[in-house]
Design a protein around this motif. Structure first.
Motif, PDB file in Angstrom:
ATOM      1  N   VAL A   1      33.664  29.923  36.488  1.00 50.56           N
ATOM      2  CA  VAL A   1      34.019  30.677  35.276  1.00 50.56           C
ATOM      3  C   VAL A   1      34.512  29.711  34.195  1.00 50.56           C
ATOM      4  CG1 VAL A   1      35.644  32.345  34.312  1.00 50.56           C
ATOM      5  CG2 VAL A   1      34.533  32.841  36.495  1.00 50.56           C
TER       6      VAL A   1
ATOM      7  N   THR B   1      40.669  36.471  38.210  1.00 52.07           N
ATOM      8  CA  THR B   1      39.506  37.358  38.342  1.00 52.07           C
ATOM      9  C   THR B   1      39.959  38.809  38.455  1.00 52.07           C
ATOM     10  OG1 THR B   1      39.412  37.186  40.749  1.00 52.07           O
ATOM     11  CG2 THR B   1      38.136  35.569  39.491  1.00 52.07           C
TER      12      THR B   1
ATOM     13  N   TRP C   1      36.784  38.655  34.662  1.00 50.87           N
ATOM     14  CA  TRP C   1      37.960  37.774  34.689  1.00 50.87           C
ATOM     15  C   TRP C   1      38.720  37.851  33.361  1.00 50.87           C
ATOM     16  CZ3 TRP C   1      32.846  36.232  34.925  1.00 50.87           C
ATOM     17  CH2 TRP C   1      32.320  35.697  33.749  1.00 50.87           C
TER      18      TRP C   1
END
Ligand SMILES: Cc1ncc(COP(=O)(O)O)c(C=O)c1O
Length: 382
Positions: free
Chosen positions: A78, A92, A241
């Protein structure tokens, strides 16, 4: 037990109109032409993209509880979407859960909030439910759905705490240019406000050089919401997230998550790592489909100027045409559903009058569904 004086009053949440509408029709309508996600990927396809490490993670996965802040490899992937935001700045959460967590952690009663509108209802509804006063920042349709910055400067008050934006915007497909976005952030920073930036439709810009920087990279008083539901076509993973460089806020949100889901789903985390490691392939395939569909939609709108006026979206998978008829869009959408089985989304579910409806054009069968819609409008037998 809590004493009467200390008893917490849980405010009843208003019905989420868009989600209730989807609950009613999404799985009974024959065709969907209002969904905001791209074509959903098959599990077998996603697994075929797995590298050796992910294949082993998947095959040996034990279905125990997972890391409460998210699998380290997932947070690592991410963070690659951002410039300065690090894996340790990521928490998340299911995207919708992310909104719930962040707004509950950012706001308290009597705070003032400015939120882009129309929009995804939880973005402003949760603020209202917390006892905040919300000012609705509406785009100018006649100006290509432009969000006028004067509104922002004129509506900031001493008790303003938070600006909520959703760029690229659901449902209009609007997006400020980079200069305007920099000015928005400058205003937020000058007034020492927080910024909650719903970036669920990021990566879906039709001109890639128009992509806005992520808010979490620009300021430590910003929280970016991201996820795999839209641009990756993976809404069933429920993977998203919150990205925030303020450690206190991140830790507060992590603590709040203990009361929502505690941790993510073990299977979804591994599948999300696979998806993010194959971002270029997946997103560029979805964008090819979106570009093809948008071209068809442009032709359609050209042929039906008397029925509809529209602003071509700058990004994302949805647009918000105006119906040039005396009928309400709720009635219009029901008529279309009855005659063709096509599900459209009326502006009534956004509490935004009755003259607009949302078209979603991210699905593979969009050409056929658009043709059936056109046949119905022109009276041609399908
Ligand atoms: C702007 C916006 N934010 C958040 C969400 C929530 O995403 P999810 O359904 O993946 O939880 C949506 C879903 O439509 C959305 O459009």
């Amino acid at each position: 037990m809590l004493s009467a004086r200390k008893r917490v009053v849980l405010l009843e949440l208003k019905q989420f109109k868009l989600e209730r509408y989807f609950a009613k029709y999404e799985f009974s309508a024959k065709h969907l032409m209002s969904s905001s996600d791209c074509e959903p990927l098959a599990l077998s396809y996603l697994l075929s993209l797995a590298d050796t490490e992910c294949r082993s993670l998947w095959q040996n996965l034990k279905l125990g509880y997972t890391y409460s802040d998210g699998h380290p490899l997932l947070r690592n992937e991410v963070a690659k979407l951002y410039e300065v935001t690090a894996p340790s700045d990521i928490l998340t959460a299911v995207p919708e859960e992310g909104i719930f967590i962040a707004l509950n952690c950012l706001l308290k009663k009597d705070d003032h909030v400015i939120c882009t509108f129309p929009g995804y209802q939880s973005l402003y509804q949760l603020a209202e439910n917390l006892g905040c006063e919300v000012s609705y920042w509406m785009p100018e349709e006649e100006n290509g759905w432009k969000f006028n910055l004067d509104f922002l400067t004129q509506n900031i008050r001493p008790n303003t705490r938070l600006i909520i934006t959703n760029f690229p915007h659901n449902p209009t497909g609007a997006m400020p240019d980079r200069e305007d976005y920099a000015r928005i952030q400058e205003i937020i920073n000058r007034h020492k406000l927080w910024h909650f930036s719903d970036e669920m439709y990021r990566l879906m810009e039709y001109a890639p050089n128009t992509r806005l920087p992520a808010a979490c990279d620009q300021s430590s008083r910003a929280i970016s919401l991201g996820g795999l539901s839209k641009s990756f076509g993976l809404p069933g993973l429920r993977s998203g997230w919150l990205a925030c460089r303020d450690k206190d806020m991140l830790s507060k949100m992590a603590g709040y998550k203990d009361y929502t889901t505690i941790c993510g789903s073990a299977t979804d985390e591994i599948l999300s790592i696979i998806a993010l490691r194959n971002k270029n392939t997946i997103v560029s395939d979805q964008m090819k489909q979106l570009n093809r569909n948008l071209k068809l939609l442009e032709g359609f709108m050209d042929r039906h100027k008397t029925n509809f006026s529209w602003v071509k979206p700058k990004a994302g998978s949805v647009c918000f045409p105006r119906l040039n008829k005396a009928t309400s869009c709720m009635d219009f959408c029901h008529q279309i559903l009855e005659k063709t089985g096509i599900m459209l989304l009326p502006s009534e579910v956004y509490d935004y009058g009755q003259s607009h409806f949302r078209i979603g054009f991210g699905r593979a069968n969009f050409p056929e569904v658009l043709q059936a819609f056109e046949n119905c409008l022109t009276g041609n037998p399908s």
